[in-house]
Motif scaffolding. Structure first.
Motif, PDB file in Angstrom:
ATOM      1  N   ARG A   1       0.886  -1.156   0.000  1.00  0.00           N
ATOM      2  CA  ARG A   1       0.000   0.000   0.000  1.00  0.00           C
ATOM      3  C   ARG A   1       0.928   1.211   0.000  1.00  0.00           C
ATOM      4  NH1 ARG A   1      -2.970  -3.273  -1.333  1.00  0.00           N
ATOM      5  NH2 ARG A   1      -5.159  -3.587  -0.857  1.00  0.00           N
ATOM      6  N   GLY A   2       0.697   2.128  -0.951  1.00  0.00           N
ATOM      7  CA  GLY A   2       1.612   3.261  -1.079  1.00  0.00           C
ATOM      8  C   GLY A   2       3.018   2.830  -1.452  1.00  0.00           C
ATOM      9  N   GLY A   3       3.136   1.673  -2.096  1.00  0.00           N
ATOM     10  CA  GLY A   3       4.429   1.198  -2.561  1.00  0.00           C
ATOM     11  C   GLY A   3       5.185   0.353  -1.553  1.00  0.00           C
ATOM     12  N   LEU A   4       4.762   0.346  -0.293  1.00  0.00           N
ATOM     13  CA  LEU A   4       5.508  -0.361   0.754  1.00  0.00           C
ATOM     14  C   LEU A   4       4.658  -1.465   1.377  1.00  0.00           C
ATOM     15  CD1 LEU A   4       7.176   2.764   2.392  1.00  0.00           C
ATOM     16  CD2 LEU A   4       8.253   1.071   0.879  1.00  0.00           C
ATOM     17  N   PRO A   5       5.329  -2.505   1.924  1.00  0.00           N
ATOM     18  CA  PRO A   5       4.590  -3.621   2.523  1.00  0.00           C
ATOM     19  C   PRO A   5       3.848  -3.167   3.785  1.00  0.00           C
ATOM     20  CG  PRO A   5       6.975  -3.883   2.834  1.00  0.00           C
ATOM     21  CD  PRO A   5       6.788  -2.732   1.912  1.00  0.00           C
ATOM     22  N   PRO A   6       2.589  -3.563   3.930  1.00  0.00           N
ATOM     23  CA  PRO A   6       1.870  -3.285   5.178  1.00  0.00           C
ATOM     24  C   PRO A   6       2.524  -4.039   6.350  1.00  0.00           C
ATOM     25  CG  PRO A   6       0.328  -3.855   3.402  1.00  0.00           C
ATOM     26  CD  PRO A   6       1.718  -4.161   2.904  1.00  0.00           C
ATOM     27  N   GLU A   7       2.265  -3.567   7.530  1.00  0.00           N
ATOM     28  CA  GLU A   7       2.731  -4.157   8.789  1.00  0.00           C
ATOM     29  C   GLU A   7       2.577  -5.685   8.793  1.00  0.00           C
ATOM     30  OE1 GLU A   7       3.839  -2.516  11.573  1.00  0.00           O
ATOM     31  OE2 GLU A   7       4.018  -4.416  12.664  1.00  0.00           O
ATOM     32  N   GLY A   8       3.665  -6.361   9.114  1.00  0.00           N
ATOM     33  CA  GLY A   8       3.594  -7.810   9.285  1.00  0.00           C
ATOM     34  C   GLY A   8       3.679  -8.619   8.004  1.00  0.00           C
ATOM     35  N   PHE A   9       3.795  -7.963   6.843  1.00  0.00           N
ATOM     36  CA  PHE A   9       3.913  -8.703   5.586  1.00  0.00           C
ATOM     37  C   PHE A   9       5.312  -9.306   5.463  1.00  0.00           C
ATOM     38  CE2 PHE A   9       0.422  -7.736   2.342  1.00  0.00           C
ATOM     39  CZ  PHE A   9      -0.548  -7.585   3.321  1.00  0.00           C
ATOM     40  N   ASP A  10       5.398 -10.478   4.839  1.00  0.00           N
ATOM     41  CA  ASP A  10       6.697 -11.125   4.636  1.00  0.00           C
ATOM     42  C   ASP A  10       7.489 -10.478   3.514  1.00  0.00           C
ATOM     43  OD1 ASP A  10       6.246 -13.403   6.514  1.00  0.00           O
ATOM     44  OD2 ASP A  10       4.583 -13.787   5.119  1.00  0.00           O
ATOM     45  N   LEU A  11       6.760 -10.025   2.492  1.00  0.00           N
ATOM     46  CA  LEU A  11       7.383  -9.431   1.317  1.00  0.00           C
ATOM     47  C   LEU A  11       6.584  -8.195   0.896  1.00  0.00           C
ATOM     48  CD1 LEU A  11       7.704 -12.722  -0.777  1.00  0.00           C
ATOM     49  CD2 LEU A  11       9.655 -11.423   0.136  1.00  0.00           C
ATOM     50  N   GLY A  12       7.269  -7.268   0.199  1.00  0.00           N
ATOM     51  CA  GLY A  12       6.540  -6.150  -0.405  1.00  0.00           C
ATOM     52  C   GLY A  12       6.035  -6.552  -1.779  1.00  0.00           C
ATOM     53  N   ASN A  13       6.106  -5.617  -2.695  1.00  0.00           N
ATOM     54  CA  ASN A  13       5.700  -5.883  -4.067  1.00  0.00           C
ATOM     55  C   ASN A  13       6.897  -5.645  -4.976  1.00  0.00           C
ATOM     56  OD1 ASN A  13       4.163  -6.264  -6.406  1.00  0.00           O
ATOM     57  ND2 ASN A  13       3.432  -4.147  -6.447  1.00  0.00           N
ATOM     58  N   SER A  14       8.094  -5.976  -4.479  1.00  0.00           N
ATOM     59  CA  SER A  14       9.309  -5.708  -5.230  1.00  0.00           C
ATOM     60  C   SER A  14       9.860  -6.993  -5.840  1.00  0.00           C
ATOM     61  CB  SER A  14      10.384  -5.109  -4.322  1.00  0.00           C
ATOM     62  OG  SER A  14      11.610  -5.027  -5.025  1.00  0.00           O
ATOM     63  N   PRO A  15      10.084  -7.008  -7.160  1.00  0.00           N
ATOM     64  CA  PRO A  15      10.669  -8.208  -7.769  1.00  0.00           C
ATOM     65  C   PRO A  15      12.072  -8.493  -7.239  1.00  0.00           C
ATOM     66  CG  PRO A  15      10.614  -6.373  -9.356  1.00  0.00           C
ATOM     67  CD  PRO A  15       9.832  -5.935  -8.155  1.00  0.00           C
ATOM     68  N   ARG A  16      12.736  -7.484  -6.678  1.00  0.00           N
ATOM     69  CA  ARG A  16      14.094  -7.705  -6.162  1.00  0.00           C
ATOM     70  C   ARG A  16      14.116  -8.460  -4.839  1.00  0.00           C
ATOM     71  NH1 ARG A  16      16.800  -2.773  -5.035  1.00  0.00           N
ATOM     72  NH2 ARG A  16      14.729  -1.876  -4.833  1.00  0.00           N
TER      73      ARG A  16
END
Ligand SMILES: [Ca+2]
Ligand SMILES: [Ca+2]
Ligand SMILES: [Ca+2]
Lengths: 245, 245
Positions: free
Chosen positions: B68-83
Motif C-alpha cells: 500500500r503506497g508502494g511499501l509492505p503493510p505491517e507484518g507482511f513477509d514481502l513487499g511488491n518488489s521483484p528484487r
C-alpha cells in the motif's frame, strides 16, 4: 513552478481540475466546430440531446447541425461534416450543434476548468497559442468513442502536447500526455493514422470517408472556438483568433 | 474471421468480453507475480484488501506479499518488489498478494474473460504464446494508476500487441491496441520510457527506484501466471510455461 499539462485519453476517466481545458473530437465534432466559426458563423451552441438542440435552434433562429450514428437527424440543416460548411450558408448565423461524444466531453470540461476551447488538428496551432497565453494548469480532454480512448483523438492530444512543449519546454507532462505525444511523434503524417481509427471505419460505413482527409489538415484554420457562456444545459462558443505568444 | 485483439488502457473503461485476458501491471504487481512463480512459488493468491490477504495467508499457511503506497503493510513477509524474490524464500510456498491496482484489474478481467493470465515485460513472450495457443478474442487489460491510463502499462500492452501481431498478422486491432503498439514501436528501449512514468516517480519517492530496471527486463522469464480458480473473493494463479505456437 512550471505548469502541469495533462492529457485525458479516455472519456471514462475523471478530469483533473485545471485553469484551461482543450476538448478534442477530431473525427469530427471539434474539426467541424472550427470550420463553422472559420466559415463566419457568429457563434456555436453545443447541446447534449437532439430534442434540446431543436428547441435551442427554434428559440435562437439558428441553423441546426449535428449527427447521430454519423448522419444528421431528421430536419437538421447540416450534419457533422466539415465538408458541408460553406461560408454562404453559415456566415453571420448562430449554429446549434449536437454530437455523440464531442458535446459530452465539452460539458465535462466546462465543469473541470475555468476556460474551455475546442481543438482539433485543423486548429492545433491556434489552440496551443490560446492555451499558453494564460497561466495555470492545462488539461487536454479527448472525446473518445463508445466510452473508450480513440486513436484519432489521442493523436491530436499528442500534437497539442508536442506544440505546447515547443512553447514551454518545462511544462510537466502526466502519463497521458507522454503517451499521446509518443503516438504523435511516431506518425508525422496524420492521414494514415486517422484512416486506421475506428472513427474513420464508422464514417466509411455511412459514405463519409472523405471527411477524414479534411480532419487531418493540420493548422488549416486560425480560429479557436472559446466557451463564452453556459446557458442552461447549452454551451455557447465564440470564435477567437489567438496571436503568437 | 481473424480474432480481435483489444487493449484497454484505462482502468475506468469497461472491458469487452473475450475468451482470453492478459492483465498488465508492469510497475510492479504482474512483474513481481511472474518473479514469484519463476522463483518456485507453488501458487499465487491475489486479494483486493489487506485484511483479506492476512486472513487468506493465515488459513493457507502462506507467505504474505504486497503493498500500500508502494511499501509492505505491517507484518507482511514481502513487499511488491521483484528484487525481494529469492528462490530460497518462496520455493514450494503459496504466496498471498494484495496490491493497489493490479489486483483490481485481475478481478475485472476474471469477470470479462474465460481465462486470465498475468503479463508484464519480463514474460511478454510467454504471455503471447499462452494467449495465442487458444482461439477466440483476446483483451489486454492495463491496471493503470489512480483511475487513469499509465504509461508503463500502455507500453507493455504495446509490446504484447506487437508480438501477437508477429504470430497472427491478421489479428484485428482496436484503437487501444493501435495506440499501445505505436508507443511500443517508437521506444525500442523500455528503460527510459518506464523511468519517465508516474509509477517510477512514485517508487523513487519510497526508495525503490531500482525496481524499475528489473521491470524493464523484457523476456527475462518463461513463466505465465494463469488463473486456476476463483476462491471466494480471491484469485488463485498457478505457473504455466507456454511452448512455442
Ligand atoms: Ca470522434
Ligand atoms: Ca502499476
Ligand atoms: Ca499495483
Amino acid at each position: 513552478m512550471p505548469r502541469r499539462l495533462s492529457a485525458v485519453l479516455s472519456p471514462a476517466e475523471a478530469l483533473p481540475s485545471a485553469v484551461t481545458a482543450l476538448v478534442v473530437d477530431v473525427i469530427r465534432a471539434t474539426t467541424t466546430a472550427a470550420f463553422l466559426l472559420d466559415g463566419g458563423a457568429r457563434e456555436l451552441v453545443l447541446t447534449a440531446e437532439v430534442a434540446q438542440a431543436r428547441a435551442e435552434a427554434r428559440q435562437r433562429g439558428a441553423l441546426l447541425a449535428g449527427e447521430r450514428g454519423g448522419l444528421p437527424p431528421e430536419g437538421f440543416d447540416l450534419g457533422n461534416s466539415p465538408r458541408e460548411v460553406h461560408p454562404g450558408r453559415v456566415r453571420g448565423r448562430t449554429v446549434v450543434m449536437t454530437t455523440t461524444n464531442g458535446t459530452r466531453a465539452a460539458v465535462r470540461a466546462a465543469v473541470a476548468a475555468e476556460r474551455v476551447g475546442l481543438a482539433a488538428l485543423v486548429n492545433v496551432g491556434a489552440a496551443v497559442r490560446w492555451a499558453a497565453a494564460r497561466g495555470g494548469d492545462v488539461v487536454l480532454v479527448a472525446a473518445g468513442r463508445e466510452g473508450r480512448a480513440a486513436l484519432d483523438d489521442a493523436y491530436a492530444l499528442g500534437a497539442l502536447v508536442a506544440r505546447f512543449r515547443g512553447l514551454e519546454p518545462d511544462a510537466r507532462l502526466d502519463d497521458g500526455a507522454r503517451l499521446a505525444q509518443a503516438l504523435f511523434l511516431a506518425h508525422p503524417d496524420p492521414r494514415p493514422l486517422l484512416q486506421s481509427s475506428a472513427a474513420a471505419a464508422a464514417l466509411a460505413q455511412v459514405g463519409l470517408a472523405a471527411d477524414v482527409e479534411v480532419c487531418a489538415r493540420t493548422d488549416a484554420l486560425a480560429v479557436l472556438p472559446e466557451l463564452a457562456a453556459r446557458e442552461g444545459a447549452a454551451l455557447r462558443f465564440r470564435p477567437v483568433y489567438p496571436k503568437g505568444v
